[in-house]
Design a protein around this motif. Structure first.
Motif, mmCIF file in Angstrom:
data_model
loop_
_atom_site.group_PDB
_atom_site.id
_atom_site.type_symbol
_atom_site.label_atom_id
_atom_site.label_comp_id
_atom_site.label_asym_id
_atom_site.label_seq_id
_atom_site.Cartn_x
_atom_site.Cartn_y
_atom_site.Cartn_z
ATOM 1 N N SER A 86 0.805 -1.221 0.000
ATOM 2 C CA SER A 86 0.000 0.000 0.000
ATOM 3 C C SER A 86 0.844 1.281 0.000
ATOM 4 C CB SER A 86 -0.924 0.005 1.216
ATOM 5 O OG SER A 86 -0.163 -0.011 2.412
ATOM 6 N N ILE A 87 2.178 1.157 0.105
ATOM 7 C CA ILE A 87 3.035 2.343 0.059
ATOM 8 C C ILE A 87 4.080 2.166 -1.036
ATOM 9 C CG2 ILE A 87 2.646 2.852 2.502
ATOM 10 C CD1 ILE A 87 5.432 1.823 3.129
ATOM 11 N N LYS A 88 4.705 3.249 -1.422
ATOM 12 C CA LYS A 88 5.712 3.212 -2.490
ATOM 13 C C LYS A 88 6.859 2.294 -2.078
ATOM 14 C CE LYS A 88 8.463 6.155 -5.507
ATOM 15 N NZ LYS A 88 8.169 5.344 -6.664
ATOM 16 N N PRO A 89 7.296 1.410 -2.966
ATOM 17 C CA PRO A 89 8.418 0.528 -2.645
ATOM 18 C C PRO A 89 9.696 1.327 -2.373
ATOM 19 C CG PRO A 89 7.329 -0.174 -4.668
ATOM 20 C CD PRO A 89 6.767 1.171 -4.307
ATOM 21 N N PRO A 90 10.636 0.748 -1.636
ATOM 22 C CA PRO A 90 11.919 1.425 -1.411
ATOM 23 C C PRO A 90 12.565 1.782 -2.752
ATOM 24 C CG PRO A 90 11.747 -0.499 -0.011
ATOM 25 C CD PRO A 90 10.585 -0.553 -0.968
ATOM 26 N N PHE A 91 13.228 2.938 -2.809
ATOM 27 C CA PHE A 91 13.878 3.337 -4.057
ATOM 28 C C PHE A 91 15.366 3.052 -4.063
ATOM 29 C CE2 PHE A 91 15.495 7.120 -2.086
ATOM 30 C CZ PHE A 91 14.474 7.582 -1.266
ATOM 31 N N ALA A 92 15.830 2.284 -3.099
ATOM 32 C CA ALA A 92 17.216 1.806 -3.051
ATOM 33 C C ALA A 92 17.188 0.459 -2.330
ATOM 34 C CB ALA A 92 18.109 2.814 -2.325
ATOM 35 N N ARG A 93 18.341 -0.089 -2.042
ATOM 36 C CA ARG A 93 18.393 -1.390 -1.388
ATOM 37 C C ARG A 93 18.227 -1.226 0.121
ATOM 38 N NH1 ARG A 93 22.894 -5.148 -3.246
ATOM 39 N NH2 ARG A 93 21.518 -5.224 -5.022
ATOM 40 N N TYR A 94 16.980 -1.240 0.569
ATOM 41 C CA TYR A 94 16.634 -1.250 1.987
ATOM 42 C C TYR A 94 15.205 -1.737 2.109
ATOM 43 C CZ TYR A 94 14.158 3.178 1.126
ATOM 44 O OH TYR A 94 13.313 4.139 0.636
ATOM 45 N N SER A 95 14.814 -2.130 3.308
ATOM 46 C CA SER A 95 13.440 -2.518 3.597
ATOM 47 C C SER A 95 12.778 -1.408 4.393
ATOM 48 C CB SER A 95 13.418 -3.818 4.412
ATOM 49 O OG SER A 95 13.961 -4.879 3.661
ATOM 50 N N HIS A 96 11.472 -1.260 4.225
ATOM 51 C CA HIS A 96 10.760 -0.247 5.003
ATOM 52 C C HIS A 96 10.791 -0.589 6.491
ATOM 53 C CE1 HIS A 96 9.407 2.392 1.908
ATOM 54 N NE2 HIS A 96 8.713 1.465 1.268
ATOM 55 N N GLY A 97 10.786 -1.849 6.824
ATOM 56 C CA GLY A 97 10.825 -2.272 8.220
ATOM 57 C C GLY A 97 11.322 -3.700 8.330
ATOM 58 N N VAL A 98 11.773 -4.060 9.521
ATOM 59 C CA VAL A 98 12.215 -5.423 9.789
ATOM 60 C C VAL A 98 11.672 -5.818 11.160
ATOM 61 C CG1 VAL A 98 14.178 -6.982 10.062
ATOM 62 C CG2 VAL A 98 14.341 -5.063 8.470
ATOM 63 N N GLU A 99 10.964 -6.934 11.208
ATOM 64 C CA GLU A 99 10.453 -7.446 12.479
ATOM 65 C C GLU A 99 11.439 -8.464 13.039
ATOM 66 O OE1 GLU A 99 6.708 -10.019 14.246
ATOM 67 O OE2 GLU A 99 6.542 -9.137 12.243
ATOM 68 N N VAL A 100 11.826 -8.263 14.295
ATOM 69 C CA VAL A 100 12.718 -9.185 14.986
ATOM 70 C C VAL A 100 11.842 -10.125 15.815
ATOM 71 C CG1 VAL A 100 14.584 -9.392 16.677
ATOM 72 C CG2 VAL A 100 14.560 -7.468 15.074
ATOM 73 N N PRO A 101 11.970 -11.435 15.615
ATOM 74 C CA PRO A 101 11.109 -12.362 16.348
ATOM 75 C C PRO A 101 11.415 -12.375 17.852
ATOM 76 C CG PRO A 101 12.686 -13.565 14.993
ATOM 77 C CD PRO A 101 12.877 -12.110 14.701
ATOM 78 N N PRO A 102 10.426 -12.767 18.650
ATOM 79 C CA PRO A 102 10.635 -12.836 20.104
ATOM 80 C C PRO A 102 11.828 -13.730 20.460
ATOM 81 C CG PRO A 102 8.327 -13.231 19.543
ATOM 82 C CD PRO A 102 9.101 -13.211 18.255
ATOM 83 N N GLY A 103 12.497 -13.379 21.531
ATOM 84 C CA GLY A 103 13.595 -14.201 22.031
ATOM 85 C C GLY A 103 14.952 -13.875 21.448
ATOM 86 N N LYS A 104 15.036 -12.918 20.537
ATOM 87 C CA LYS A 104 16.321 -12.547 19.946
ATOM 88 C C LYS A 104 16.990 -11.453 20.778
ATOM 89 C CE LYS A 104 16.109 -15.262 16.420
ATOM 90 N NZ LYS A 104 17.017 -16.386 16.319
ATOM 91 N N ARG A 105 18.328 -11.479 20.829
ATOM 92 C CA ARG A 105 19.092 -10.416 21.489
ATOM 93 C C ARG A 105 19.243 -9.251 20.527
ATOM 94 N NH1 ARG A 105 24.512 -11.563 22.024
ATOM 95 N NH2 ARG A 105 24.304 -12.835 20.195
ATOM 96 N N LEU A 106 19.263 -8.047 21.059
ATOM 97 C CA LEU A 106 19.544 -6.866 20.254
ATOM 98 C C LEU A 106 20.920 -6.330 20.621
ATOM 99 C CD1 LEU A 106 16.219 -4.817 20.319
ATOM 100 C CD2 LEU A 106 17.113 -6.238 18.468
ATOM 101 N N VAL A 107 21.668 -5.920 19.611
ATOM 102 C CA VAL A 107 22.959 -5.257 19.807
ATOM 103 C C VAL A 107 22.868 -3.912 19.106
ATOM 104 C CG1 VAL A 107 25.436 -5.331 19.352
ATOM 105 C CG2 VAL A 107 24.220 -7.441 19.940
ATOM 106 N N LEU A 108 23.114 -2.849 19.867
ATOM 107 C CA LEU A 108 23.065 -1.499 19.329
ATOM 108 C C LEU A 108 24.491 -0.971 19.239
ATOM 109 C CD1 LEU A 108 20.419 -2.060 21.158
ATOM 110 C CD2 LEU A 108 19.932 0.285 20.578
ATOM 111 N N CYS A 109 24.908 -0.600 18.045
ATOM 112 C CA CYS A 109 26.256 -0.076 17.831
ATOM 113 C C CYS A 109 26.216 1.448 17.776
ATOM 114 C CB CYS A 109 26.845 -0.581 16.520
ATOM 115 S SG CYS A 109 27.230 -2.322 16.502
ATOM 116 N N SER A 110 27.110 2.067 18.500
ATOM 117 C CA SER A 110 27.293 3.510 18.385
ATOM 118 C C SER A 110 27.742 3.845 16.974
ATOM 119 C CB SER A 110 28.377 3.981 19.362
ATOM 120 O OG SER A 110 27.974 3.793 20.691
ATOM 121 N N GLY A 111 27.550 5.099 16.603
ATOM 122 C CA GLY A 111 27.999 5.543 15.288
ATOM 123 C C GLY A 111 29.496 5.318 15.136
ATOM 124 N N GLN A 112 29.866 4.701 14.022
ATOM 125 C CA GLN A 112 31.275 4.427 13.734
ATOM 126 C C GLN A 112 31.755 5.352 12.638
ATOM 127 O OE1 GLN A 112 33.248 2.084 15.497
ATOM 128 N NE2 GLN A 112 31.423 2.403 16.760
#
Length: 127
Positions: A9-35
């Protein structure tokens, strides 16, 4: 493992990326500071593409400490200091991430802590 969200229902991405990503329950998250593109010997490449390569290399090392890799990235926030650096950054990103690619934002900013830096990348990974 991840659900890549690209609603019809929305315009597809205009480059190589996804509009969103769902992380399933039970997964660890790692957040990286800007490099930014600086080596352990304080070297900074001049070229924006080389800076993007080094940023992603640093991110790979950080994720490796958590037992993860670039394929576990679900979100990329990238910043460049000039429109001319968009393509070199995107060329590196597109080579490293196949479809479906992570959710991603790319912004042009006025600068970083040191004027030599042209690219900064932060990510969220899940595993």
């Amino acid at each position: 493992m991840f659900k890549f969200l690209t609603p019809k229902s929305i315009k597809p991405p205009f480059a190589r990326y996804s509009h969103g990503v769902e992380v399933p329950p039970g997964k660890r998250l790692v957040l990286c500071s800007g490099q930014v593109a600086i080596t352990s010997e304080d070297q900074i490449p001049e070229d924006a593409g080389a800076q993007a390569e080094l940023c992603f290399g640093n991110i790979a090392a950080i994720l490796g400490e958590a037992g993860l890799g670039l394929s576990d990235i679900v979100r990329i926030n990238a910043y460049v200091t000039d429109r001319a650096f968009l393509r070199p950054y995107m060329d590196v990103r597109d080579r490293l991430f196949t479809s479906p690619a992570p959710a991603s934002t790319l912004m042009i900013v006025s600068g970083f802590a040191r004027p030599e830096f042209k690219v900064e990348i932060e990510v969220i990974a899940a595993g």
